[in-house]
Design a protein around this motif. Structure first.
Motif, PDB file in Angstrom:
ATOM      1  N   PHE A 116     -16.967  47.611 -22.485  1.00 33.37           N
ATOM      2  CA  PHE A 116     -17.436  47.881 -23.841  1.00 33.37           C
ATOM      3  C   PHE A 116     -18.784  47.211 -24.086  1.00 33.37           C
ATOM      4  N   VAL A 117     -18.894  45.975 -23.645  1.00 34.26           N
ATOM      5  CA  VAL A 117     -20.123  45.206 -23.866  1.00 34.26           C
ATOM      6  C   VAL A 117     -21.276  45.777 -23.039  1.00 34.26           C
ATOM      7  N   ILE A 118     -21.007  46.141 -21.784  1.00 29.86           N
ATOM      8  CA  ILE A 118     -22.042  46.720 -20.921  1.00 29.86           C
ATOM      9  C   ILE A 118     -22.560  48.034 -21.506  1.00 29.86           C
ATOM     10  N   ALA A 119     -21.644  48.878 -21.950  1.00 31.25           N
ATOM     11  CA  ALA A 119     -22.044  50.162 -22.532  1.00 31.25           C
ATOM     12  C   ALA A 119     -22.885  49.955 -23.787  1.00 31.25           C
ATOM     13  N   ALA A 120     -22.511  48.964 -24.597  1.00 29.85           N
ATOM     14  CA  ALA A 120     -23.277  48.680 -25.810  1.00 29.85           C
ATOM     15  C   ALA A 120     -24.663  48.156 -25.469  1.00 29.85           C
ATOM     16  N   ALA A 121     -24.755  47.307 -24.428  1.00 30.44           N
ATOM     17  CA  ALA A 121     -26.049  46.756 -24.020  1.00 30.44           C
ATOM     18  C   ALA A 121     -26.978  47.856 -23.518  1.00 30.44           C
ATOM     19  N   VAL A 122     -26.426  48.779 -22.713  1.00 31.42           N
ATOM     20  CA  VAL A 122     -27.223  49.909 -22.218  1.00 31.42           C
ATOM     21  C   VAL A 122     -27.716  50.755 -23.388  1.00 31.42           C
ATOM     22  N   THR A 123     -26.818  51.021 -24.308  1.00 30.87           N
ATOM     23  CA  THR A 123     -27.175  51.851 -25.460  1.00 30.87           C
ATOM     24  C   THR A 123     -28.189  51.157 -26.354  1.00 30.87           C
TER      25      THR A 123
ATOM     26  N   CYS B 180     -20.323  47.054 -33.189  1.00 28.74           N
ATOM     27  CA  CYS B 180     -19.317  47.734 -32.362  1.00 28.74           C
ATOM     28  C   CYS B 180     -19.176  47.096 -30.987  1.00 28.74           C
ATOM     29  N   GLY B 181     -20.289  46.710 -30.367  1.00 29.12           N
ATOM     30  CA  GLY B 181     -20.215  46.106 -29.037  1.00 29.12           C
ATOM     31  C   GLY B 181     -19.385  44.836 -29.023  1.00 29.12           C
ATOM     32  N   VAL B 182     -19.636  43.947 -29.986  1.00 25.38           N
ATOM     33  CA  VAL B 182     -18.894  42.679 -30.064  1.00 25.38           C
ATOM     34  C   VAL B 182     -17.441  42.921 -30.433  1.00 25.38           C
ATOM     35  N   THR B 183     -17.227  43.756 -31.453  1.00 25.09           N
ATOM     36  CA  THR B 183     -15.859  44.018 -31.919  1.00 25.09           C
ATOM     37  C   THR B 183     -15.009  44.679 -30.839  1.00 25.09           C
ATOM     38  N   PHE B 184     -15.555  45.689 -30.169  1.00 26.43           N
ATOM     39  CA  PHE B 184     -14.804  46.394 -29.131  1.00 26.43           C
ATOM     40  C   PHE B 184     -14.475  45.490 -27.955  1.00 26.43           C
ATOM     41  N   GLY B 185     -15.423  44.613 -27.602  1.00 23.66           N
ATOM     42  CA  GLY B 185     -15.171  43.694 -26.497  1.00 23.66           C
ATOM     43  C   GLY B 185     -14.003  42.769 -26.786  1.00 23.66           C
ATOM     44  N   ILE B 186     -13.955  42.239 -27.991  1.00 22.44           N
ATOM     45  CA  ILE B 186     -12.861  41.345 -28.386  1.00 22.44           C
ATOM     46  C   ILE B 186     -11.541  42.103 -28.435  1.00 22.44           C
ATOM     47  N   ILE B 187     -11.583  43.316 -28.991  1.00 25.60           N
ATOM     48  CA  ILE B 187     -10.369  44.137 -29.079  1.00 25.60           C
ATOM     49  C   ILE B 187      -9.831  44.445 -27.687  1.00 25.60           C
ATOM     50  N   GLY B 188     -10.740  44.693 -26.748  1.00 29.18           N
ATOM     51  CA  GLY B 188     -10.319  44.975 -25.375  1.00 29.18           C
ATOM     52  C   GLY B 188      -9.532  43.827 -24.769  1.00 29.18           C
ATOM     53  N   VAL B 189      -9.972  42.608 -25.030  1.00 27.98           N
ATOM     54  CA  VAL B 189      -9.268  41.428 -24.517  1.00 27.98           C
ATOM     55  C   VAL B 189      -7.879  41.325 -25.141  1.00 27.98           C
ATOM     56  N   VAL B 190      -7.811  41.467 -26.471  1.00 28.97           N
ATOM     57  CA  VAL B 190      -6.526  41.348 -27.179  1.00 28.97           C
ATOM     58  C   VAL B 190      -5.561  42.439 -26.735  1.00 28.97           C
ATOM     59  N   MET B 191      -6.044  43.669 -26.662  1.00 26.65           N
ATOM     60  CA  MET B 191      -5.200  44.801 -26.296  1.00 26.65           C
ATOM     61  C   MET B 191      -4.590  44.614 -24.910  1.00 26.65           C
ATOM     62  N   ASN B 192      -5.419  44.209 -23.944  1.00 28.45           N
ATOM     63  CA  ASN B 192      -4.927  43.996 -22.581  1.00 28.45           C
ATOM     64  C   ASN B 192      -4.028  42.778 -22.479  1.00 28.45           C
TER      65      ASN B 192
ATOM     66  N   LEU C 227     -18.022  49.533 -14.325  1.00 27.40           N
ATOM     67  CA  LEU C 227     -19.097  50.474 -14.639  1.00 27.40           C
ATOM     68  C   LEU C 227     -18.542  51.869 -14.925  1.00 27.40           C
ATOM     69  N   SER C 228     -17.533  52.277 -14.167  1.00 24.43           N
ATOM     70  CA  SER C 228     -16.912  53.586 -14.390  1.00 24.43           C
ATOM     71  C   SER C 228     -16.270  53.642 -15.772  1.00 24.43           C
ATOM     72  N   ALA C 229     -15.605  52.562 -16.155  1.00 24.93           N
ATOM     73  CA  ALA C 229     -14.987  52.506 -17.482  1.00 24.93           C
ATOM     74  C   ALA C 229     -16.051  52.523 -18.574  1.00 24.93           C
ATOM     75  N   ALA C 230     -17.200  51.906 -18.292  1.00 24.90           N
ATOM     76  CA  ALA C 230     -18.283  51.883 -19.280  1.00 24.90           C
ATOM     77  C   ALA C 230     -18.783  53.285 -19.588  1.00 24.90           C
ATOM     78  N   THR C 231     -18.783  54.173 -18.581  1.00 26.05           N
ATOM     79  CA  THR C 231     -19.245  55.544 -18.816  1.00 26.05           C
ATOM     80  C   THR C 231     -18.292  56.307 -19.736  1.00 26.05           C
ATOM     81  N   LEU C 232     -17.018  55.896 -19.758  1.00 29.37           N
ATOM     82  CA  LEU C 232     -16.042  56.577 -20.614  1.00 29.37           C
ATOM     83  C   LEU C 232     -16.340  56.354 -22.089  1.00 29.37           C
TER      84      LEU C 232
END
Length: 441
Positions: free
Chosen positions: A46-53, A236-248, A195-200
């Motif tokens: 999530f963070v990588i995709a946000a940084a690229v964007t 969104c980048g920060v929020t999604f990254g944190i949510i990803g950790v909690v969800m997993n 990286l593959s997940a980031a493209t999703l």
């Protein structure tokens, strides 16, 4: 033709539109698939995709502050590329409209699915089919935006804050119940999977690019548009990254990949009330994204009609409300058709590709702006020029190479159709009847 209404959008409104347009499809839909691809490290995706964007968005900030008008990506080539700009502008606008405009019909279906899921959770069934519910949803938001964009904008603000509130509850409540054992190993499938997940999720971050399409609605577009884009991406980048950790940390990643509502399923592991809250958040997320993309998508063909690239009726506004009623109506009809026939799934596969296409063209416009229009001084300058635009283009192409071949094929087909429409419209006598005459005085 009546006068357009007074500009009302602020940075907060732009942030709400961009954030709302990104939240729905990314965190509520793609998060489970990303977990299946990269495991707990999908949070890093999530963070990588946000940084690229964000790198791409910095280029948009310069070009949008130079030409703060409705139409966004459609306007930039025409203003910077000379004779070639007209055809490039048409294809860019066409690509963006197909992806971010008509393709947003899937959010109406997403809303219907979440409503059905929520009602089933409390033992009540959906009184109508999901397709019918989706159609009604599109009609409600289409009419709301036709009446006055302030009404649609108010809906956008309320729904965005509601979604963020639900996600914050998930982060705080879910974070207290995280099982750290589920987070190890953090990167079970290697960095390539990250990286593959980031493209999703990368293409679903495209909601920020809807903001420049609404430039004519902002009080101070040269400053508010860039601020809105950057703030929404960082949020969104920060929020999604944190949510990803909690969800997993709440559910094994292999199981998350199988869930149609991964966040709700994760919340259900520690409380049924939490699952209900997240399900409601999913509804608001779909509503927020649908509304934001409907507004911005209609502005694309409104600008194309106003500039004479499409029939002039698309570039007209309602004398009373100042809203582009015809453009909204055409967008709404296209979305209704897709929702009814089930073609939405096919259109969605091209969204990522055509969005990337419009981003690359807009980044190229930075070079054209500096070379061909030195008299134009944008309020925002991309940092580390010309390195940043080059990196943005390379990263966009790299992301495209990681996409599914079917997505590339369908996206290319949509652009080819646009080229045919352009040739038929501009190489025949049709255009003579479709150019709006400038008002005298």
């Amino acid at each position: 033709m009546g006068k357009e209404k007074q500009k009302t959008f602020t940075t907060l409104d732009g942030w709400a539109m961009g954030t709302g347009a990104m939240i729905g499809a990314t965190v509520f839909v793609a998060s489970g698939l990303m977990a299946g691809v990269a495991g707990p490290a999908s949070s890093l995706s999530f963070v990588i995709a946000a940084a690229v964007t964000l790198i791409i968005a910095s280029c948009y900030c310069e070009i949008s502050s130079a030409f703060p008008r409705s139409g966004g990506a459609y306007i930039y080539p025409k203003e910077t590329m000379g004779k070639a700009g007209e055809s490039v502008s048409f294809l860019t606008g066409w690509a963006f409209y197909g992806g971010q405009g008509l393709g947003s019909a899937v959010l109406a279906l997403t809303c219907a699915f979440y409503v059905e899921w929520t009602l089933n959770l409390i033992g009540v069934g959906l009184p109508v089919g999901t397709n019918v519910f989706a159609i009604l949803t599109i009609l409600v938001f289409g009419i709301a935006n036709m009446i006055d964009t302030r009404l649609g904008n108010a809906i956008q603000l309320v729904s965005t804050f509601a979604v963020i509130a639900a996600l914050l509850i998930f982060i705080i409540w879910g974070g207290a119940n995280v099982d750290r054992k589920l987070l190890t190993p953090f990167m079970p499938k290697g960095f390539g999977s990250v990286l593959s997940a980031a493209t999703l999720c990368w293409a679903t971050y495209g909601g920020w690019s809807a903001i420049p399409n609404m430039s004519s609605e902002f009080r101070n577009p040269a400053k508010d548009v860039p601020r809105s884009m950057i703030l929404s991406l960082v949020t969104c980048g920060v929020t999604f990254g944190i949510i990803g950790v909690v969800m997993n940390g709440l559910m094994p990643y292999a199981q998350l990949a199988k869930e149609s509502a991964p966040l709700a399923a994760a919340a259900a592991t520690f409380t049924s009330k939490g699952a209900l809250i997240i399900a409601m958040g999913g509804i608001f997320a779909a509503v927020s994204t649908l509304n934001g993309l409907m507004m911005s998508g209609s502005r694309m063909i409104y600008a194309m009609g106003k500039e004479g690239s499409l029939p002039k009726m698309l570039g007209k506004v309602n004398p009373r409300s100042g809203t582009p009623v015809t453009a909204l109506g055409v967008t709404m009809l296209g979305m209704l058709f897709l929702a009814w026939t089930g073609l939405v799934s096919i259109i969605l596969q091209m969204v990522a590709f055509v969005t990337a296409f419009s981003w690359v063209i807009s980044c190229l416009c930075i070079f054209a702006l500096r070379k061909n229009r030195p008299e134009v001084v944008p309020a925002f300058h991309v940092p580390f020029y010309p390195v940043t635009p080059v990196i943005a283009i390379i990263l966009s192409i790299f992301m495209v190479t990681r996409m599914d071949g079917k997505a590339i094929l369908i996206g290319t087909a949509w652009i080819i159709i646009g080229f045919i429409v352009y040739c038929l419209f501009h190489k025949t006598g049709l255009k003579r009847f479709c150019v709006i005459k400038k008002e005298e005085g």
